[in-house]
Design a protein around this motif. Structure first.
Motif, short mmCIF file in Angstrom:
data_model
loop_
_atom_site.label_atom_id
_atom_site.label_comp_id
_atom_site.label_asym_id
_atom_site.label_seq_id
_atom_site.Cartn_x
_atom_site.Cartn_y
_atom_site.Cartn_z
N THR A 140 -2.40 2.08 7.73
CA THR A 140 -3.27 2.64 6.69
C THR A 140 -2.53 3.65 5.82
O THR A 140 -2.68 3.69 4.60
CB THR A 140 -4.49 3.32 7.34
N LEU A 143 -0.26 1.96 3.31
CA LEU A 143 -1.01 1.47 2.16
C LEU A 143 -1.36 2.63 1.21
O LEU A 143 -1.21 2.51 -0.01
CB LEU A 143 -2.30 0.77 2.64
N ALA A 144 -1.77 3.74 1.79
CA ALA A 144 -2.14 4.89 0.95
C ALA A 144 -0.92 5.43 0.19
O ALA A 144 -1.01 5.73 -1.02
CB ALA A 144 -2.75 5.98 1.82
N TYR A 145 0.20 5.54 0.92
CA TYR A 145 1.40 6.02 0.24
C TYR A 145 1.88 5.03 -0.82
O TYR A 145 2.40 5.42 -1.88
CB TYR A 145 2.51 6.29 1.25
N GLY A 146 1.71 3.74 -0.56
CA GLY A 146 2.09 2.75 -1.57
C GLY A 146 1.28 2.92 -2.84
O GLY A 146 1.81 2.85 -3.96
N ILE A 147 -0.03 3.14 -2.65
CA ILE A 147 -0.89 3.36 -3.83
C ILE A 147 -0.49 4.64 -4.55
O ILE A 147 -0.41 4.69 -5.79
CB ILE A 147 -2.36 3.41 -3.39
N LEU A 148 -0.22 5.69 -3.76
CA LEU A 148 0.15 6.98 -4.36
C LEU A 148 1.44 6.87 -5.18
O LEU A 148 1.47 7.27 -6.35
CB LEU A 148 0.30 8.03 -3.26
N GLY A 150 2.89 4.19 -6.23
CA GLY A 150 2.72 3.25 -7.34
C GLY A 150 2.06 3.91 -8.53
O GLY A 150 2.45 3.68 -9.69
N ALA A 151 1.06 4.75 -8.24
CA ALA A 151 0.39 5.47 -9.33
C ALA A 151 1.36 6.42 -10.02
O ALA A 151 1.40 6.53 -11.25
CB ALA A 151 -0.82 6.23 -8.78
#
Length: 643
Positions: A140, A143-148, A150-151
């Motif tokens: 999890t 995934l959160a760090y990937g979104i972060l 990526g943003a």
């Protein structure tokens, strides 16, 4: 858990286990910046039906070294290591932060010892996980760090491209600030070390440089976004300069002295600058600047996250879910609001630019109409002026023709007067000369005849001076050189005076020499007349001429009273007469005419005089003079002066 401070960093596990200085740890580990080794005693009580395998996570990616000891003094100690200074191959679990596997076979209490050493702030959460729960949390988290990230990357690329397209300074500094923030998070969370194998000392230095550099990037961004260059120009210069100095000094301390020596003052500086920038934004917002409201909204959340994180690092706040993640949450909210604010600001600037362009177009149109009217009016004025000048030119042309006719009549009159005066004067002079030379003439009669002849010469000289201006001007206009034998010319001028009044000496003269003979006679006659007038009665005037490679030098020397030195520079000025000439006949034009004639021949004249010893005028004439068919530049200047 309990904790123990090892100020020497040299205590062994046996000494630590037996130490009476252990203190209970009321919450999470938070010791701030320290070079001491910190020991943690972790006590686990396994129920009879409890699981045997656990994972112990120390949630800090920038610890230099974490050692886990398991066992006892009697059974021996098992040591395992993790951290930035430890190769990844020695870690129990390949993760971004140190994670140790714990195997508890027997139910009941079990004790583990952790030794933590760090160049950064010692602050962490120590969490005991079941392997399955930890793996689920790790997935999890990834995934959160990937979104972060990526943003972050999307925002960085967007603002970089936007700056490349529009050259808007806010986007450039924001892209730099976002890049700095991405680097800090990659190092703080341990992702960069995990995937690159970066050694701990290098990672710490790089993290320190990014933290210190963010001072300058952040201040430049805020100054640009608030538009302080137009609203507070002095502050717009001072704040970035101060931020740059702080960034350089703290970076140097972090690299040369140590992480804490640079980062601790950098974080304190950030707190102060946040207060200053917030106060500025609030002041502008109260004055009615809308962009300051966006600034307070966007940066307020971010500043709050930074303040909480710094206070945690400085041990003011404990590490927990809020203080550990406040920076990331604030950054995400900040970037979302900031992107909207920058977009709004750009649109506002675009609308303002369109309004300015429309206003400029209107002004340009009005100006073009006004200019067209002005050009039409001016053209009419110019046409009228041209016609007036054409009429004036016609009048001037007629006046010039009349002046030419009048001048010609004047020249004819001067020639007539000169002839009519010279003929009777010549007769008088000849008659007086014969009376004086007749045998048996009484001395009184000879003296009176001499007086008559002297008066005739004075009158002739005066007439030459007064009546020679116009002939000279005519001669200048008709200046023509001729090849003349200089010696006969000189002797013919000297023979105009009887007896030994003028003594002539010639040496090495050429057979021919270019000059205007009439003008030269006029110049020599004036010089000789002056010399004879100022010489004693029985003292002759010497006329000498010497030839050379450069031309001819002609000298006229008398034995008169001499000329005062203060009068020498003025001799050739028009109408100038010296003090000794007062009361004597003359007009002050003779030497002026001489100078003009010599200049026309491209020569020079100088005067040497001593009081009581006489005066010498020296004329230097070059071999080559202006073309007889074309007046020289000097002649042109003389014509202008004469006119």
């Amino acid at each position: 858990m309990a904790w123990l401070r090892d100020t020497t960093g040299a205590m062994t596990i046996e000494q630590v286990a037996a130490s009476p200085a252990w203190q209970a740890l009321p919450g999470n580990l938070n010791m701030g910046f320290t070079h001491d080794a910190i020991w943690l005693r972790v006590a686990i009580d396994r129920p009879a039906d409890g699981p045997r395998d656990w994972l112990l996570e120390i949630n800090n990616a920038v610890f230099a070294e974490v050692r886990l000891y398991q066992g006892s003094a009697g059974a021996g100690w098992r040591e395992r290591r993790a951290g930035g200074d430890v190769p990844r191959s020695e870690w129990d679990w390949d993760f971004r932060v140190p994670v140790f596997r714990l195997h508890v076979d027997e139910p009941g209490p079990h004790t583990f010892w952790l030794r933590i050493r760090s160049r950064t702030s010692i602050s962490a959460q120590v969490v005991l996980w079941q392997p399955a729960a930890f793996q689920a949390r790790a997935n999890t988290e990834s995934l959160a760090y990937g979104i972060l990230f990526g943003a972050y990357a999307a925002i960085f690329i967007f603002h970089l491209l936007f700056w490349t397209w529009t050259r808007e300074e806010v986007n450039r500094w924001y892209a730099g600030y976002v890049a700095c923030s991405i680097g800090q998070m990659l190092l703080n969370f341990g992702h960069l070390q995990q995937y690159t194998g970066m050694p701990g000392p290098l990672g710490d230095r790089l993290l320190a440089l990014l933290i210190c550099s963010s001072i300058w990037f952040g201040v430049k961004l805020c100054v640009q976004f608030l538009g302080l260059a137009a609203l507070m120009p002095r502050l717009a210069r001072i704040l970035p300069a101060l931020a740059l100095v702080l960034a350089v000094v703290t970076s140097f301390l972090a690299v040369d002295v140590g992480y804490a020596a640079g980062v601790a003052p950098a974080q304190m500086s950030i707190l102060v600058l946040i207060g200053i920038l917030t106060a500025i934004g609030l002041r502008l917002w109260l004055r009615g600047h809308r962009h300051a409201g966006f600034f307070l909204l966007a940066f307020g959340i971010y500043f709050a996250g930074i303040v909480l994180r710094i206070l945690r690092n400085l041990t003011v706040l404990p590490p927990n879910l809020l203080t550990d993640n406040c920076y990331q949450v604030g950054a995400i909210a900040h970037m979302a609001v900031m992107s909207l604010a920058i977009t709004w600001r750009y649109n506002a600037l675009k609308q303002e630019n369109a309004r300015v362009q429309a206003e400029a177009l209107r002004v340009q149109t009005d100006y073009a109409l006004s200019l067209e009217s002005t050009v039409t009016s001016r053209t009419a004025s110019l046409v009228a002026e041209i016609r007036r000048r054409e009429a004036v030119e016609g009048e001037l042309r007629l006046a010039l023709e009349a002046e030419k006719r009048a001048r010609q009549e004047q020249c004819d009159f001067v020639a007539m007067v000169s002839h009519e005066f010279r003929t009777p004067l010549s007769i008088i002079d000849t008659s007086a000369q014969r009376i004086a030379g007749s045998a048996g003439t009484p001395q009184l009669t000879r003296d009176r005849s001499g007086n008559i002849r002297q008066a005739v010469r004075r009158m002739t000289s005066l007439m030459d001076a007064l009546l020679s201006l116009d002939p000279l001007d005519n001669a200048l206009r008709a200046f023509a050189l001729a090849s003349v034998d200089p010696e006969p010319l000189l002797r013919s001028v000297a023979r105009e005076w009887d007896g030994d009044t003028v003594v002539v000496t010639c040496s090495a003269l050429p057979g021919t020499f270019p000059c205007d003979p009439e003008l030269m006679r006029l110049a020599l006659r004036n010089l000789l007349s002056n010399a004879i007038r100022h010489s004693p009665q029985d003292s002759p005037v010497h006329l000498g001429a010497v030839g050379g490679d450069n031309g001819i030098a002609i000298s006229i020397t008398d034995r008169g009273h001499g000329i005062p030195s203060d009068e020498l520079p003025k001799l050739f000025q028009k109408y100038f007469r010296g003090r000794r000439a007062a009361g004597k006949p003359g007009t002050g034009l003779g030497l002026y005419l001489v100078k003009r004639v010599i200049d026309l021949h491209q020569g020079s004249i100088r005067v040497d005089s001593q009081l009581g010893h006489g005066t010498t005028f020296v004329i230097s004439l070059p071999h080559a003079t202006a073309d007889p068919a074309r007046p020289s530049a000097a002649a042109d200047n003389l014509l202008l002066t004469s006119g």
